[in-house]
Design a protein around this motif. Structure first.
Motif, PDB file in Angstrom:
ATOM      1  N   PHE A  29       0.825  -1.203   0.000  1.00 43.06           N
ATOM      2  CA  PHE A  29       0.000   0.000   0.000  1.00 43.06           C
ATOM      3  C   PHE A  29       0.865   1.262   0.000  1.00 43.06           C
ATOM      4  O   PHE A  29       0.634   2.182  -0.783  1.00 43.06           O
ATOM      5  CB  PHE A  29      -0.925   0.010   1.224  1.00 43.06           C
ATOM      6  CG  PHE A  29      -1.691   1.287   1.389  1.00 43.06           C
ATOM      7  CD1 PHE A  29      -2.803   1.532   0.616  1.00 43.06           C
ATOM      8  CD2 PHE A  29      -1.292   2.246   2.307  1.00 43.06           C
ATOM      9  CE1 PHE A  29      -3.514   2.720   0.754  1.00 43.06           C
ATOM     10  CE2 PHE A  29      -1.983   3.419   2.451  1.00 43.06           C
ATOM     11  CZ  PHE A  29      -3.102   3.663   1.676  1.00 43.06           C
ATOM     12  N   SER A  30       1.868   1.302   0.855  1.00 37.03           N
ATOM     13  CA  SER A  30       2.696   2.496   0.938  1.00 37.03           C
ATOM     14  C   SER A  30       3.456   2.730  -0.363  1.00 37.03           C
ATOM     15  O   SER A  30       3.556   3.858  -0.839  1.00 37.03           O
ATOM     16  CB  SER A  30       3.648   2.452   2.133  1.00 37.03           C
ATOM     17  OG  SER A  30       4.612   1.441   1.967  1.00 37.03           O
ATOM     18  N   THR A  32       2.577   1.764  -3.412  1.00 37.09           N
ATOM     19  CA  THR A  32       1.602   2.188  -4.419  1.00 37.09           C
ATOM     20  C   THR A  32       1.220   3.641  -4.227  1.00 37.09           C
ATOM     21  O   THR A  32       1.198   4.425  -5.185  1.00 37.09           O
ATOM     22  CB  THR A  32       0.347   1.297  -4.346  1.00 37.09           C
ATOM     23  OG1 THR A  32       0.734  -0.055  -4.614  1.00 37.09           O
ATOM     24  CG2 THR A  32      -0.703   1.733  -5.341  1.00 37.09           C
ATOM     25  N   GLU A  33       0.924   4.032  -3.008  1.00 34.13           N
ATOM     26  CA  GLU A  33       0.505   5.409  -2.735  1.00 34.13           C
ATOM     27  C   GLU A  33       1.626   6.408  -2.997  1.00 34.13           C
ATOM     28  O   GLU A  33       1.378   7.495  -3.540  1.00 34.13           O
ATOM     29  CB  GLU A  33       0.002   5.537  -1.295  1.00 34.13           C
ATOM     30  CG  GLU A  33      -1.308   4.812  -1.054  1.00 34.13           C
ATOM     31  CD  GLU A  33      -2.436   5.339  -1.933  1.00 34.13           C
ATOM     32  OE1 GLU A  33      -2.662   6.565  -1.959  1.00 34.13           O
ATOM     33  OE2 GLU A  33      -3.096   4.522  -2.591  1.00 34.13           O
ATOM     34  N   ALA A  37       1.567   9.261  -5.867  1.00 33.30           N
ATOM     35  CA  ALA A  37       1.694  10.662  -5.447  1.00 33.30           C
ATOM     36  C   ALA A  37       2.837  11.374  -6.167  1.00 33.30           C
ATOM     37  O   ALA A  37       3.048  12.565  -5.976  1.00 33.30           O
ATOM     38  CB  ALA A  37       1.896  10.742  -3.945  1.00 33.30           C
ATOM     39  N   SER A  62       3.969  -2.158  -6.522  1.00 28.86           N
ATOM     40  CA  SER A  62       3.107  -1.063  -6.940  1.00 28.86           C
ATOM     41  C   SER A  62       1.914  -1.649  -7.669  1.00 28.86           C
ATOM     42  O   SER A  62       1.984  -2.728  -8.235  1.00 28.86           O
ATOM     43  CB  SER A  62       3.857  -0.068  -7.826  1.00 28.86           C
ATOM     44  OG  SER A  62       4.298  -0.697  -8.998  1.00 28.86           O
ATOM     45  N   VAL A  65      -3.493   2.513 -10.069  1.00 33.39           N
ATOM     46  CA  VAL A  65      -4.340   3.394  -9.270  1.00 33.39           C
ATOM     47  C   VAL A  65      -5.149   4.258 -10.235  1.00 33.39           C
ATOM     48  O   VAL A  65      -4.579   4.979 -11.058  1.00 33.39           O
ATOM     49  CB  VAL A  65      -3.493   4.289  -8.338  1.00 33.39           C
ATOM     50  CG1 VAL A  65      -4.362   5.259  -7.574  1.00 33.39           C
ATOM     51  CG2 VAL A  65      -2.671   3.433  -7.389  1.00 33.39           C
TER      52      VAL A  65
END
Length: 82
Positions: A29-30, A32-33, A37, A62, A65
């Motif tokens: 999650f981290s 990917t985010e 970003a 990743s 998104v």
């Protein structure tokens, strides 16, 4: 603190909340985010402890998104349309 204390606490929290997830999923999650970003891949790879220029990070950690895809489409449209 014992090495597995955080893992055990996270597992108990997920059980209380009815979530079916493992603490390792936070890593995905981290990554990917951060990528979505716009954080550069070398920085994300470094945070995850990866070497090799970020290949593993992009391949494994990743995910697609929708929001990032929409920004990419808008950016491309802006370059193509007068």
């Amino acid at each position: 603190m014992k090495p597995n204390t955080v893992t055990q606490r996270y597992r108990r929290m997920c059980a209380r909340l009815g979530w079916d997830m493992h603490i390792h999923q936070l890593r995905h999650f981290s990554a990917t985010e951060l990528i979505a970003a716009g954080v550069d891949i070398r920085t994300v790879a470094g945070r995850l402890g990866h070497g090799g220029g970020g290949t593993t990070t992009l391949r494994v950690y990743s995910a697609w998104v929708a929001e990032a895809d929409q920004r990419a489409a808008a950016s491309l449209a802006g370059r193509l349309l007068p």
